[in-house]
Design a protein around this motif. Structure first.
Motif, PDB file in Angstrom:
ATOM      1  N   CYS A  10      -0.677  -2.108   5.909  1.00 59.01           N
ATOM      2  CA  CYS A  10       0.196  -3.218   5.589  1.00 59.01           C
ATOM      3  C   CYS A  10      -0.806  -4.453   5.138  1.00 59.01           C
ATOM      4  CB  CYS A  10       1.178  -3.726   6.338  1.00 59.01           C
ATOM      5  SG  CYS A  10       1.970  -4.956   6.350  1.00 59.01           S
ATOM      6  N   PHE A  11      -0.373  -4.963   4.080  1.00 60.09           N
ATOM      7  CA  PHE A  11      -1.134  -6.330   3.370  1.00 60.09           C
ATOM      8  C   PHE A  11      -0.194  -7.398   3.854  1.00 60.09           C
ATOM      9  CE2 PHE A  11      -3.547  -2.937   2.338  1.00 60.09           C
ATOM     10  CZ  PHE A  11      -5.230  -3.444   2.210  1.00 60.09           C
ATOM     11  N   LEU A  12      -0.295  -8.274   4.820  1.00 57.45           N
ATOM     12  CA  LEU A  12       0.715  -9.443   5.025  1.00 57.45           C
ATOM     13  C   LEU A  12       0.071 -10.459   4.275  1.00 57.45           C
ATOM     14  CD1 LEU A  12       3.098 -10.412   6.486  1.00 57.45           C
ATOM     15  CD2 LEU A  12       1.606 -11.200   8.280  1.00 57.45           C
ATOM     16  N   PHE A  13       0.710 -11.021   3.336  1.00 55.06           N
ATOM     17  CA  PHE A  13       0.217 -11.937   2.338  1.00 55.06           C
ATOM     18  C   PHE A  13       1.130 -13.294   2.381  1.00 55.06           C
ATOM     19  CE2 PHE A  13       2.443  -9.740  -0.864  1.00 55.06           C
ATOM     20  CZ  PHE A  13       2.964 -10.454  -1.600  1.00 55.06           C
ATOM     21  N   ASP A  14       0.369 -14.463   2.166  1.00 58.28           N
ATOM     22  CA  ASP A  14       1.157 -15.674   1.841  1.00 58.28           C
ATOM     23  C   ASP A  14       0.425 -16.074   0.585  1.00 58.28           C
ATOM     24  OD1 ASP A  14      -1.493 -16.830   2.498  1.00 58.28           O
ATOM     25  OD2 ASP A  14      -0.624 -17.781   4.267  1.00 58.28           O
ATOM     26  N   ASN A  15       0.936 -17.444   0.106  1.00 55.44           N
ATOM     27  CA  ASN A  15       0.431 -17.935  -1.058  1.00 55.44           C
ATOM     28  C   ASN A  15      -1.156 -18.665  -1.010  1.00 55.44           C
ATOM     29  OD1 ASN A  15       1.066 -18.581  -3.893  1.00 55.44           O
ATOM     30  ND2 ASN A  15       0.688 -20.662  -3.068  1.00 55.44           N
ATOM     31  N   GLY A  16      -1.467 -18.841   0.457  1.00 52.67           N
ATOM     32  CA  GLY A  16      -2.742 -19.487   0.631  1.00 52.67           C
ATOM     33  C   GLY A  16      -2.773 -20.872   0.580  1.00 52.67           C
ATOM     34  N   SER A  17      -3.694 -21.451   1.534  1.00 54.00           N
ATOM     35  CA  SER A  17      -3.950 -22.784   1.778  1.00 54.00           C
ATOM     36  C   SER A  17      -5.376 -23.160   1.689  1.00 54.00           C
ATOM     37  CB  SER A  17      -3.086 -23.307   2.848  1.00 54.00           C
ATOM     38  OG  SER A  17      -3.410 -24.404   3.329  1.00 54.00           O
ATOM     39  N   GLN A  78      -5.365   5.059   0.816  1.00 52.99           N
ATOM     40  CA  GLN A  78      -4.388   5.797  -0.165  1.00 52.99           C
ATOM     41  C   GLN A  78      -2.962   5.002  -0.290  1.00 52.99           C
ATOM     42  OE1 GLN A  78      -4.965   8.807  -1.781  1.00 52.99           O
ATOM     43  NE2 GLN A  78      -7.174   8.407  -0.737  1.00 52.99           N
ATOM     44  N   LEU A  79      -2.522   4.264   0.843  1.00 50.75           N
ATOM     45  CA  LEU A  79      -1.212   3.817   0.725  1.00 50.75           C
ATOM     46  C   LEU A  79      -1.146   2.295   0.939  1.00 50.75           C
ATOM     47  CD1 LEU A  79       0.776   6.896   2.220  1.00 50.75           C
ATOM     48  CD2 LEU A  79       0.309   6.256  -0.341  1.00 50.75           C
ATOM     49  N   ALA A  80      -0.829   1.423   0.067  1.00 46.92           N
ATOM     50  CA  ALA A  80      -0.750  -0.086   0.562  1.00 46.92           C
ATOM     51  C   ALA A  80       0.593  -0.578   0.423  1.00 46.92           C
ATOM     52  CB  ALA A  80      -1.721  -0.628  -0.243  1.00 46.92           C
ATOM     53  N   VAL A  81       1.467  -1.101   1.514  1.00 49.16           N
ATOM     54  CA  VAL A  81       2.340  -1.850   1.218  1.00 49.16           C
ATOM     55  C   VAL A  81       2.048  -3.289   1.468  1.00 49.16           C
ATOM     56  CG1 VAL A  81       4.830  -2.491   2.529  1.00 49.16           C
ATOM     57  CG2 VAL A  81       3.693   0.007   2.569  1.00 49.16           C
ATOM     58  N   LEU A  82       2.624  -4.130   0.265  1.00 48.16           N
ATOM     59  CA  LEU A  82       2.206  -5.484   0.289  1.00 48.16           C
ATOM     60  C   LEU A  82       3.463  -6.126   0.764  1.00 48.16           C
ATOM     61  CD1 LEU A  82       0.814  -5.762  -3.258  1.00 48.16           C
ATOM     62  CD2 LEU A  82      -0.203  -4.784  -1.306  1.00 48.16           C
ATOM     63  N   LEU A  83       3.116  -6.970   1.934  1.00 47.40           N
ATOM     64  CA  LEU A  83       4.433  -7.419   2.816  1.00 47.40           C
ATOM     65  C   LEU A  83       4.264  -9.026   2.539  1.00 47.40           C
ATOM     66  CD1 LEU A  83       6.814  -6.812   4.542  1.00 47.40           C
ATOM     67  CD2 LEU A  83       5.352  -6.939   6.477  1.00 47.40           C
ATOM     68  N   PHE A 108      -6.847   2.487 -10.092  1.00 45.88           N
ATOM     69  CA  PHE A 108      -6.886   3.292  -8.923  1.00 45.88           C
ATOM     70  C   PHE A 108      -5.482   4.177  -9.351  1.00 45.88           C
ATOM     71  CE2 PHE A 108      -9.185  -0.168  -7.236  1.00 45.88           C
ATOM     72  CZ  PHE A 108     -10.247   0.243  -6.741  1.00 45.88           C
ATOM     73  N   PRO A 109      -5.469   4.955 -10.146  1.00 45.96           N
ATOM     74  CA  PRO A 109      -4.276   5.859 -10.722  1.00 45.96           C
ATOM     75  C   PRO A 109      -3.660   6.767  -9.618  1.00 45.96           C
ATOM     76  CG  PRO A 109      -6.237   6.631 -11.972  1.00 45.96           C
ATOM     77  CD  PRO A 109      -6.642   5.419 -11.161  1.00 45.96           C
ATOM     78  N   ASP A 110      -4.657   7.176  -8.679  1.00 43.74           N
ATOM     79  CA  ASP A 110      -4.088   7.925  -7.478  1.00 43.74           C
ATOM     80  C   ASP A 110      -3.908   7.468  -6.138  1.00 43.74           C
ATOM     81  OD1 ASP A 110      -6.750   7.416  -6.991  1.00 43.74           O
ATOM     82  OD2 ASP A 110      -7.394   9.358  -6.156  1.00 43.74           O
ATOM     83  N   ARG A 111      -3.812   6.012  -6.454  1.00 34.60           N
ATOM     84  CA  ARG A 111      -3.291   5.259  -5.135  1.00 34.60           C
ATOM     85  C   ARG A 111      -1.974   4.934  -5.222  1.00 34.60           C
ATOM     86  NH1 ARG A 111      -8.047   7.011  -4.608  1.00 34.60           N
ATOM     87  NH2 ARG A 111      -9.647   6.091  -3.348  1.00 34.60           N
ATOM     88  N   LYS A 112      -1.297   4.493  -3.923  1.00 35.16           N
ATOM     89  CA  LYS A 112       0.064   4.099  -4.158  1.00 35.16           C
ATOM     90  C   LYS A 112       0.238   2.846  -3.581  1.00 35.16           C
ATOM     91  CE  LYS A 112       1.665   8.162  -5.522  1.00 35.16           C
ATOM     92  NZ  LYS A 112       1.969   8.170  -6.862  1.00 35.16           N
ATOM     93  N   ILE A 113       0.774   1.909  -4.422  1.00 44.70           N
ATOM     94  CA  ILE A 113       1.126   0.424  -4.085  1.00 44.70           C
ATOM     95  C   ILE A 113       2.616   0.059  -3.980  1.00 44.70           C
ATOM     96  CG2 ILE A 113       0.434  -1.989  -4.340  1.00 44.70           C
ATOM     97  CD1 ILE A 113      -1.850  -1.185  -5.954  1.00 44.70           C
ATOM     98  N   GLN A 114       3.172  -0.620  -3.041  1.00 44.91           N
ATOM     99  CA  GLN A 114       4.167  -0.857  -3.029  1.00 44.91           C
ATOM    100  C   GLN A 114       4.583  -2.263  -2.563  1.00 44.91           C
ATOM    101  OE1 GLN A 114       6.999   1.086  -4.106  1.00 44.91           O
ATOM    102  NE2 GLN A 114       8.369  -0.626  -4.087  1.00 44.91           N
ATOM    103  N   LEU A 115       5.425  -3.016  -3.416  1.00 47.19           N
ATOM    104  CA  LEU A 115       5.683  -4.535  -2.817  1.00 47.19           C
ATOM    105  C   LEU A 115       6.933  -4.586  -2.412  1.00 47.19           C
ATOM    106  CD1 LEU A 115       4.977  -7.652  -3.321  1.00 47.19           C
ATOM    107  CD2 LEU A 115       6.061  -7.643  -5.430  1.00 47.19           C
ATOM    108  N   ALA A 116       6.921  -5.134  -1.240  1.00 47.33           N
ATOM    109  CA  ALA A 116       8.105  -5.158  -0.370  1.00 47.33           C
ATOM    110  C   ALA A 116       9.040  -6.403  -0.772  1.00 47.33           C
ATOM    111  CB  ALA A 116       7.926  -5.432   1.116  1.00 47.33           C
ATOM    112  N   ALA A 117      10.246  -6.489  -0.391  1.00 47.04           N
ATOM    113  CA  ALA A 117      11.195  -7.622  -0.826  1.00 47.04           C
ATOM    114  C   ALA A 117      10.668  -8.990   0.164  1.00 47.04           C
ATOM    115  CB  ALA A 117      12.479  -7.257  -0.250  1.00 47.04           C
TER     116      ALA A 117
END
Length: 290
Positions: A10-17, A78-83, A108-117
């Motif tokens: 999980c990559f928990l991200f904000d806009n930054g400051s 391999q698998l990244a969820v962008l939260l 990285f065509p063999d990797r999986k990335i999913q952007l959460a809501a």
């Protein structure tokens, strides 16, 4: 937590400051979420935060989302969820991040990335978890400052996206309902700022105008911050604090009180983030199966 390369991270991200307190708060939330998910959780930002001195961040520099993802994939992840730690579908989530994800998928065509809501789904009126956090922040401020039935202004940053303002108005309706139980019946909305032009009037009223308009221009008024972390807007001596100071200078009977941001490791926020994580994993699994 799991650290296997074939397990999602999980990559928990904000806009930054550029304020260290924002990154430190994000890290505390990521640590709590990691224990909740039992998966690796990385605290990252889209922009800005890498400019904060490491000395102000306990010796560890802030990380930005895209470089962190590149490093993750180059290490064999391999698998990244962008939260996203965003209330609604801002341009960052509808344009910027999808564009960067497209570029990363090409690299990285063999990797999986999913952007959460984002956090808020306005079609689910029964989910009041964020509104509950806002209401409790208001009540905590009332108790700390010995306020009896103040007026309340739910204040967000302001946005060029009408859908994001709809999220603010949705939260205000829920907040009004929750605060009524404590006898607080004057609840309004405001934006900190907006772009010029009639096309962006949906942000109105701006906070400085709201604080010059009845019933929010006199007596005790709590500014309920629809912000997750402190920064140059919602932090001490920040933009909103200066707006309130200017309003009080022009309205002698006005007293304003800001709540704290709500991006703390509260079980309700963690459960909401877990829900968005699970939804993203389901979508990822469905896409892999096709």
């Amino acid at each position: 937590m799991t650290t296997h390369k074939d397990q999602p991270s999980c990559f928990l991200f904000d806009n930054g400051s550029l304020r260290a307190a924002s990154t430190l708060g994000l890290r505390r939330l990521a640590t709590a979420l990691e224990a909740e998910l039992q998966h690796d959780v990385y605290a990252v930002s889209l922009l800005h935060s890498s400019g904060v001195a490491a000395a102000d961040l306990n010796g560890t520099s802030a990380r930005l989302l895209e470089p962190a993802l590149i490093e993750f994939f180059e290490r064999g992840g391999q698998l990244a969820v962008l939260l996203p730690l965003f209330f609604g579908p801002s341009a960052a989530l509808t344009d910027y991040v999808p564009d960067r994800v497209t570029a990363l998928r090409r690299r990285f065509p063999d990797r999986k990335i999913q952007l959460a809501a984002p956090l808020i789904n306005i079609s689910n009126r029964l989910d009041q978890r964020i509104a509950q956090l806002l209401a409790e922040a208001v009540i905590a401020t009332c108790r700390a400052k010995h306020l009896a039935q103040p007026a309340v202004v739910l204040t967000d940053h302001g946005t060029p996206q009408p859908a994001v303002t709809e999220v603010r108005n949705h939260l205000a309706r829920q907040l009004r309902e929750l605060l009524a139980a404590d006898g607080i019946d004057r609840v309004g909305v405001a934006s900190m700022e907006r772009r010029a032009g009639d096309a962006y009037a949906f942000n109105e009223p701006l906070l400085d105008r709201a604080l010059r308009t009845a019933p929010f221009n006199t007596g005790d008024v709590v500014i309920a911050l629809q912000f997750l972390q402190p920064g140059r807007h919602a932090g001490p001596q920040g933009d909103i604090a200066r707006i309130c100071e200017a309003a009080e200078a022009g309205q002698p009977t006005l007293r304003t009180f800001m709540t704290s941001p709500i991006g703390i490791p509260d079980p309700r926020l963690l459960s909401l983030l877990r829900d968005r994580w699970n939804e993203a994993l389901t979508t990822m699994s469905d896409s892999v199966a096709q």
